[in-house]
Design a protein around this motif. Structure first.
Motif, PDB file in Angstrom:
ATOM      1  N   LEU A  64       0.818  -1.212   0.000  1.00  0.00           N
ATOM      2  CA  LEU A  64       0.000   0.000   0.000  1.00  0.00           C
ATOM      3  C   LEU A  64       0.851   1.261   0.000  1.00  0.00           C
ATOM      4  O   LEU A  64       0.535   2.231  -0.688  1.00  0.00           O
ATOM      5  CB  LEU A  64      -0.976  -0.015   1.180  1.00  0.00           C
ATOM      6  N   TRP A  65       1.949   1.284   0.788  1.00  0.00           N
ATOM      7  CA  TRP A  65       2.730   2.522   0.734  1.00  0.00           C
ATOM      8  C   TRP A  65       3.490   2.669  -0.564  1.00  0.00           C
ATOM      9  O   TRP A  65       3.717   3.770  -1.030  1.00  0.00           O
ATOM     10  CB  TRP A  65       3.553   2.857   1.968  1.00  0.00           C
ATOM     11  N   HIS A  66       3.800   1.560  -1.235  1.00  0.00           N
ATOM     12  CA  HIS A  66       4.379   1.679  -2.573  1.00  0.00           C
ATOM     13  C   HIS A  66       3.354   2.235  -3.562  1.00  0.00           C
ATOM     14  O   HIS A  66       3.730   2.856  -4.552  1.00  0.00           O
ATOM     15  CB  HIS A  66       4.902   0.333  -3.071  1.00  0.00           C
ATOM     16  N   LEU A  67       2.080   1.994  -3.285  1.00  0.00           N
ATOM     17  CA  LEU A  67       1.005   2.526  -4.127  1.00  0.00           C
ATOM     18  C   LEU A  67       0.590   3.938  -3.701  1.00  0.00           C
ATOM     19  O   LEU A  67      -0.367   4.487  -4.226  1.00  0.00           O
ATOM     20  CB  LEU A  67      -0.201   1.582  -4.083  1.00  0.00           C
ATOM     21  N   ARG A  68       1.302   4.487  -2.711  1.00  0.00           N
ATOM     22  CA  ARG A  68       1.041   5.832  -2.176  1.00  0.00           C
ATOM     23  C   ARG A  68      -0.319   5.936  -1.495  1.00  0.00           C
ATOM     24  O   ARG A  68      -0.911   7.003  -1.452  1.00  0.00           O
ATOM     25  CB  ARG A  68       1.214   6.894  -3.253  1.00  0.00           C
ATOM     26  N   ARG A  69      -0.773   4.823  -0.984  1.00  0.00           N
ATOM     27  CA  ARG A  69      -2.030   4.799  -0.232  1.00  0.00           C
ATOM     28  C   ARG A  69      -1.642   4.724   1.255  1.00  0.00           C
ATOM     29  O   ARG A  69      -1.774   3.698   1.910  1.00  0.00           O
ATOM     30  CB  ARG A  69      -2.879   3.615  -0.681  1.00  0.00           C
ATOM     31  N   GLY A  95       5.852   3.203  11.043  1.00  0.00           N
ATOM     32  CA  GLY A  95       6.696   4.397  11.014  1.00  0.00           C
ATOM     33  C   GLY A  95       6.908   4.903   9.600  1.00  0.00           C
ATOM     34  O   GLY A  95       6.837   6.111   9.343  1.00  0.00           O
ATOM     35  N   ALA A  96       7.139   3.981   8.665  1.00  0.00           N
ATOM     36  CA  ALA A  96       7.334   4.380   7.274  1.00  0.00           C
ATOM     37  C   ALA A  96       6.068   5.013   6.709  1.00  0.00           C
ATOM     38  O   ALA A  96       6.135   6.048   6.040  1.00  0.00           O
ATOM     39  CB  ALA A  96       7.745   3.166   6.433  1.00  0.00           C
ATOM     40  N   ALA A  97       4.927   4.410   6.973  1.00  0.00           N
ATOM     41  CA  ALA A  97       3.661   4.949   6.466  1.00  0.00           C
ATOM     42  C   ALA A  97       3.393   6.337   7.036  1.00  0.00           C
ATOM     43  O   ALA A  97       2.973   7.246   6.313  1.00  0.00           O
ATOM     44  CB  ALA A  97       2.505   3.998   6.790  1.00  0.00           C
ATOM     45  N   LEU A  98       3.652   6.510   8.329  1.00  0.00           N
ATOM     46  CA  LEU A  98       3.458   7.833   8.951  1.00  0.00           C
ATOM     47  C   LEU A  98       4.397   8.863   8.336  1.00  0.00           C
ATOM     48  O   LEU A  98       3.988   9.980   8.023  1.00  0.00           O
ATOM     49  CB  LEU A  98       3.668   7.748  10.458  1.00  0.00           C
TER      50      LEU A  98
END
Length: 105
Positions: A64-69, A95-98
């Motif tokens: 999801l974070w690679h998809l910018r979601r 932490g990465a997502a935040l």
């Protein structure tokens, strides 16, 4: 190499379609190939079979974070942490997502 890995996992899935691990492993392979939508679909299949797997939810957060979601990535990481509060991968992913949510806002 990845094609052979996908084929082996596909075969495992064909033999036992309820094998969540095979779906998760396929997700990891797709993520490695930077096919993040495909990876997400594989993680979702695994979650349909076993909702209480912290590693699957943690891997889902990466896709999801690679998809910018980022909000969805954060929610998946939180779900993994709820299942296993000691999951280093899930804590890192949170932490990465935040961070990405703030940096890319």
């Amino acid at each position: 190499q990845y094609g052979a890995a996908l084929n082996a996992n596909q075969r495992a899935g064909d033999l036992n379609p309820n094998l969540a691990l095979a779906w998760c492993k396929r997700g990891i392979i797709f993520r490695t190939l930077e096919q993040h939508e495909q990876a997400l679909a594989m993680y979702d299949q695994a979650i349909d079979l076993v909702t209480f797997s912290a590693p699957v939810w943690a891997n889902r957060s990466v896709a999801l974070w690679h998809l910018r979601r980022y909000q969805a990535a954060l929610e998946s990481a939180d779900r993994a942490i709820t299942i296993d509060p000691t999951s280093v991968q899930a804590l890192y992913n949170k932490g990465a997502a935040l961070s990405l949510k703030v940096i890319c806002a």
